[in-house]
Structures are given as C-alpha cells and as structure tokens.
Motif scaffolding. Structure first.
Motif, PDB file in Angstrom:
ATOM      1  N   VAL A 415       0.671  -1.213   0.050  1.00 22.10           N
ATOM      2  CA  VAL A 415       0.018  -0.114  -0.019  1.00 22.10           C
ATOM      3  C   VAL A 415       0.864   1.332   0.061  1.00 22.10           C
ATOM      4  O   VAL A 415       0.467   2.172  -0.835  1.00 22.10           O
ATOM      5  CB  VAL A 415      -0.757   0.153   1.232  1.00 22.10           C
ATOM      6  N   ILE A 416       1.930   1.290   0.798  1.00 19.77           N
ATOM      7  CA  ILE A 416       2.753   2.601   0.839  1.00 19.77           C
ATOM      8  C   ILE A 416       3.731   2.555  -0.501  1.00 19.77           C
ATOM      9  O   ILE A 416       3.704   3.835  -0.846  1.00 19.77           O
ATOM     10  CB  ILE A 416       3.886   2.337   1.907  1.00 19.77           C
ATOM     11  N   GLU A 417       3.958   1.587  -1.076  1.00 16.56           N
ATOM     12  CA  GLU A 417       4.774   1.608  -2.307  1.00 16.56           C
ATOM     13  C   GLU A 417       3.769   2.248  -3.518  1.00 16.56           C
ATOM     14  O   GLU A 417       4.164   3.090  -4.176  1.00 16.56           O
ATOM     15  CB  GLU A 417       4.865   0.184  -3.125  1.00 16.56           C
ATOM     16  N   GLU A 418       2.501   2.098  -3.469  1.00 15.71           N
ATOM     17  CA  GLU A 418       1.453   2.814  -4.380  1.00 15.71           C
ATOM     18  C   GLU A 418       1.146   4.104  -3.968  1.00 15.71           C
ATOM     19  O   GLU A 418       1.323   4.906  -4.979  1.00 15.71           O
ATOM     20  CB  GLU A 418       0.179   2.001  -4.040  1.00 15.71           C
ATOM     21  N   LYS A 419       1.173   4.502  -2.506  1.00 16.18           N
ATOM     22  CA  LYS A 419       1.109   5.915  -2.382  1.00 16.18           C
ATOM     23  C   LYS A 419       2.313   6.670  -2.432  1.00 16.18           C
ATOM     24  O   LYS A 419       2.257   7.888  -2.895  1.00 16.18           O
ATOM     25  CB  LYS A 419       1.098   5.882  -0.792  1.00 16.18           C
ATOM     26  N   LYS A 423       9.356   1.516  -5.376  1.00 17.62           N
ATOM     27  CA  LYS A 423       9.534   0.162  -4.927  1.00 17.62           C
ATOM     28  C   LYS A 423      10.494   0.358  -3.587  1.00 17.62           C
ATOM     29  O   LYS A 423      11.631   0.861  -3.514  1.00 17.62           O
ATOM     30  CB  LYS A 423      10.224  -0.808  -5.752  1.00 17.62           C
ATOM     31  N   LEU A 424      10.008  -0.440  -2.775  1.00 17.39           N
ATOM     32  CA  LEU A 424      10.779  -0.244  -1.166  1.00 17.39           C
ATOM     33  C   LEU A 424      11.514  -1.711  -1.064  1.00 17.39           C
ATOM     34  O   LEU A 424      11.072  -2.845  -1.580  1.00 17.39           O
ATOM     35  CB  LEU A 424       9.935  -0.202   0.070  1.00 17.39           C
ATOM     36  N   ILE A 425      12.672  -1.810  -0.068  1.00 18.27           N
ATOM     37  CA  ILE A 425      13.260  -2.893   0.088  1.00 18.27           C
ATOM     38  C   ILE A 425      12.384  -3.746   1.085  1.00 18.27           C
ATOM     39  O   ILE A 425      11.947  -3.137   2.099  1.00 18.27           O
ATOM     40  CB  ILE A 425      14.836  -2.711   0.534  1.00 18.27           C
TER      41      ILE A 425
END
Length: 483
Positions: A415-419, A423-425
């Motif tokens: 969800v946070i990646e979309e916001k 892209k997060l590790i």
C-alpha cells in the motif's frame, strides 16, 4: 529503492559488498557471526538511529551506501551524526537525528512525514522484536511503528493531538501500575520484617524532598506546554508578518501584522510573563529541595557510626526506603482506572477519525487476508476491516504469529509503495531462527517469490534460502571482504 553497494570501514578493516536487485542472502555457517550487525549497519548507513550491539560501536564505523531511487543514483556517506549525500554530482549534508526525515523526504521525493516516520516498521524485520511486531510497537532501539499514525498519514488526517494524548495516558497508566507494584512490595517487606524504624526527622525530610520533586515535575510539565504555545504563537505572527498583508477601508490602507492585530501582543506578553513565573518557581523549589537534601545528608552522616555498629545491611537500607513510601492504594487504583478509561476513549476517537472515509483500511485488510490465506493462517483472522487494528497477540503464538506478522508487513509495503510511487526494500533477519519449520519457511519463500518479485529483498540466515547474490560472513560483520 535499489541498494547497489555498501562500504563499511572500521580501523584497518573494510568491506565492499555489491548486491543483486532481487534476492540477497547474508549467510554464515553458525550464529553470532555478525549477520544482524551487518543488516543494522545497512540502516545505520541510511541515517537511522540504530543502537549499538555488544562489542560494536557504530560511531567508530564509516559507511558509504549507493542506491538508486526514481532513476537517480544516490551515494550517502555517514560519519557519526553527519550524512553526506551526493546526487548527480550535487552535494548535500544532513545533520542527524534532526534532519533524518528531511533526508528521507528528499531521496524519495515525498513529503508525508507520518509515513516516512513509519517506513522501517515494515521494511525491516529485526530478529529480536520484528517477528512479534504486528501493527504497533518498537522496531529497534527507540524507533517505533504505529498503524494509527501510518493510516492518518495515508488519508491526510490530523490526529497529532490525539496521539500525543494517548502517549501521555499510556505513561500515566504505566506509572500508576508501577506505584501499585511498589506498594505491594512495601507491604511484603512489612509482613516479613515487621515495622521498619525510621526517625521522625528522617521521615519528614524524605517527605519534603518528595513533595518538592512532585511540585518541580508539575511546574516543568506546565513549562513545556507554555513553551509550545509561545513557539506556535511566534511562528504564526512571523508568518503573518512575512505575508505583507493589508486591508483597505475607504481610502485608508491598514497593514496586517502583529502590531495591528487586536490583543496579539497582549496575549503573547501574558504567556511570556507566566513562563517567567514558572521558571522562577522551579528554581525556588530546587533551592528548597537542596536545603532538605543537605539536612538529610547531615543526619545520615551523623548516624552512620550507629548504622555501622549495628552492621546495617544494604537490604535494610532498601527496606527503610520502601517503608518511607506513603502510597494511598485506593487513590492510585482510582487514578489507574481513570487513565485506562480515558485511554480507551482516546483510542476510540483515534480509530473513528482514521476510519472516516479511509479506503486504505480496506485495502490493507484485503492484502493481509490474501497473504494470510497463502500462509495458512487466515482462520486466525476476524473477517472485518477492523482486524488490522487488533492488539490480540495472545491468540497467536510461534509460527502462526510469525506468519501473520509477515502478512501484515507485506500488506503495508504494498500500500505504501502505491502511495509513494516507488519500490521499497524488505529486510528479514533470521526468519527460520524463530519457530518456523521447513514447510512454513517454504510458504514464506513462496510469498516472497509471488508478491515481492520486483522488490529487493535481504535475508540473514544460517539456512540456505533462495538467492541471486550470497554474501558469506565468516567471523564478523566487517572483515576485509570484497576489496
């Protein structure tokens, strides 16, 4: 974010490690070789206030980390409390810890502070606390994760005052519970030893010192609140002055500033005067306390020979201190009940504020449910969106809790990646080091392959997980590797 390289230097030892964009295994043949230290140094290199581990002082270690974010190469060097960032040959320096959020905001090109504050809570699963951190609690050291704050950030809801009130009430609750525990302990001392003799003079001095401490703490709390008001007032009027506004009535133009706003200076001066009174009161109370402390010290010194003659033990001294505590159990129990009730009300208010028109709750829940099914723990869930706020960890234990935690982490990540449009590790420390058997470990691997196939993943383990790049640590985290 894709981390390409990490350089660690300590004395004559240097590591230069390069990573795969996909799966990276930080491996050692046995435990306690430095895998956890290595992962923590990765986040230390990104500016996080990571606590030292036994035998490792991070302030003695220089780091350089190279990563790509939104198609720009970032090279970050950390020396103690300074972060030196180079982006496309532009150099910027950040001072830690005060400018760490500014650093994260700059590299991610994202300004939602509440979300940035909580990134580590789902990107990093620490071996000590991470596998039991579901939706709120301590990530590592003093770094916290809070689902309410995260959701308020996602939906741009201001609940800062409520979160502050919740924190205060939680501290009050813990304080009253500690007081009751001390009261119970003093009762046990009395039952074991009978009445402990304390002279009237000694008891009076101790009580006077305790009273001064209480008054000082109350005055300090009031001072903190006044300082906050003064700062906000100053910032407000500075902003008004900077706008260079004016109003026009007929042909008369009147500037709008702190001088022309009615009662602005009066209120400000009153608050400043009140602050001065509090500062004076605190100093007066400190001097008064100091007088009592000197008298108590003199009394104890004069009676030291008697204590030595009677061979008074340390336990006796502690028993005497416990006996001086005058705690009204009924009053403390009433205060505890009140704080619990107020805490319950504040939690309800927070949840209500967050839930109003917040589609992210449903989004996160749907992800959690999907991943819980893949991991075989969906039967432990309540089938409504509210479940993501659960604090019921007692119904889950061992492998069940570990798999549910992982489902929550990946859901938050998605969800946070979309916001944030990035892209997060994800970093997993010793996933099999807890209570996962081979079958459950395979379920987690399957979920990583299915849902994190486009993310960079780091796994620290003594077991051979799937990997694209393997970094083997032989004896310690920094050991002249990869030079």
């Amino acid at each position: 974010m894709i981390i390409r390289k990490l350089v660690l230097k300590e004395g004559m030892e240097t590591n230069v490690d390069e990573f795969s964009e996909k799966r990276n295994l930080i491996y050692s043949l046995t435990n306690t070789k430095g895998k956890s230290t290595y992962l923590r140094l990765m986040f230390y290199a990104l500016g996080y206030p990571i606590p030292n581990m036994k035998g490792v002082n991070y302030s003695n270690i220089s780091t350089e980390i190279t990563f790509f974010e939104k198609e720009k190469e970032c090279i970050v060097c950390r020396e103690g409390d300074l972060l030196f960032l180079n982006v496309n040959d532009n150099n910027i320096t950040f001072t830690l810890p005060s400018e760490h959020l500014a650093f994260l905001s700059y590299i991610f090109e994202y300004e939602n502070i509440k979300i940035l504050k909580n990134l580590l809570g789902f990107m990093y699963v620490d071996q000590d606390k991470g596998w039991s951190l579901l939706n709120r609690g301590t990530v590592i050291g003093k770094i916290k994760f809070n689902i309410e704050e995260l959701l308020s950030g996602l939906n741009d809801v201001d609940i800062d005052n409520l979160l502050e009130e919740k924190s205060k009430l939680q501290l009050d609750k813990n304080k009253y519970m500690a007081m009751l525990n001390i009261h119970e302990l003093s009762e046990q001392v009395y039952e074991r030893n009978g009445e402990v003799f304390i002279s009237d003079m000694e008891k009076e001095l101790i009580e006077r010192i305790a009273y001064c401490n209480l008054k000082i703490e109350n005055a300090k709390q009031s001072l903190v609140e006044l300082n906050s008001v003064i700062l906000k007032e100053k910032q407000f009027y500075d902003y008004i002055d900077s706008m260079c506004l004016s109003v026009k009535k007929d042909d008369v133009v009147i500037p709008v500033n702190r001088e022309t706003l009615v009662n602005s200076t009066t209120n400000y001066e009153y608050i400043k005067a009140r602050r001065s009174i509090l500062v004076t009161d605190i100093e007066k109370l400190k001097r008064e306390r100091s007088v009592f402390e000197v008298k108590l010290s003199d009394y104890e010194n004069k009676n030291m020979q008697i204590s030595l003659f009677n061979d008074e033990s340390k336990d006796s001294v502690i028993d005497k201190q416990l006996a001086t505590l005058n705690i009204d159990q009924k009053v403390v129990e009433q205060l505890l009940d009140k704080s619990k009730e107020e805490l319950k009300q504040v939690n309800s208010m927070i949840k209500k504020r967050i839930k109003d028109n917040n589609h992210f709750i449903t989004k996160i829940y749907d992800y959690v449910l999907k991943y819980a099914k893949l991991l075989g723990v969906d039967d432990k869930m309540v089938y409504k969106d509210d479940y993501i706020f659960t604090s019921d960890l007692k119904s889950m234990s061992g492998a069940v809790l570990q798999k549910m935690v992982f489902a929550f982490k990946v859901a938050f990540l998605k969800v946070i990646e979309e916001k944030m449009n990035t892209k997060l590790i994800m970093v997993l420390d010793s996933p099999k080091g807890k209570e996962l058997d081979d079958d459950n470990t395979q379920l987690i691997e399957n979920l990583i392959n299915q849902e994190l196939q486009h993310n960079q993943v780091f796994i620290a383990s003594i077991y051979e997980f799937d990997y694209d790049k393997k970094i083997q640590i032989k004896e310690q985290a920094i050991e002249n590797r990869g030079k």
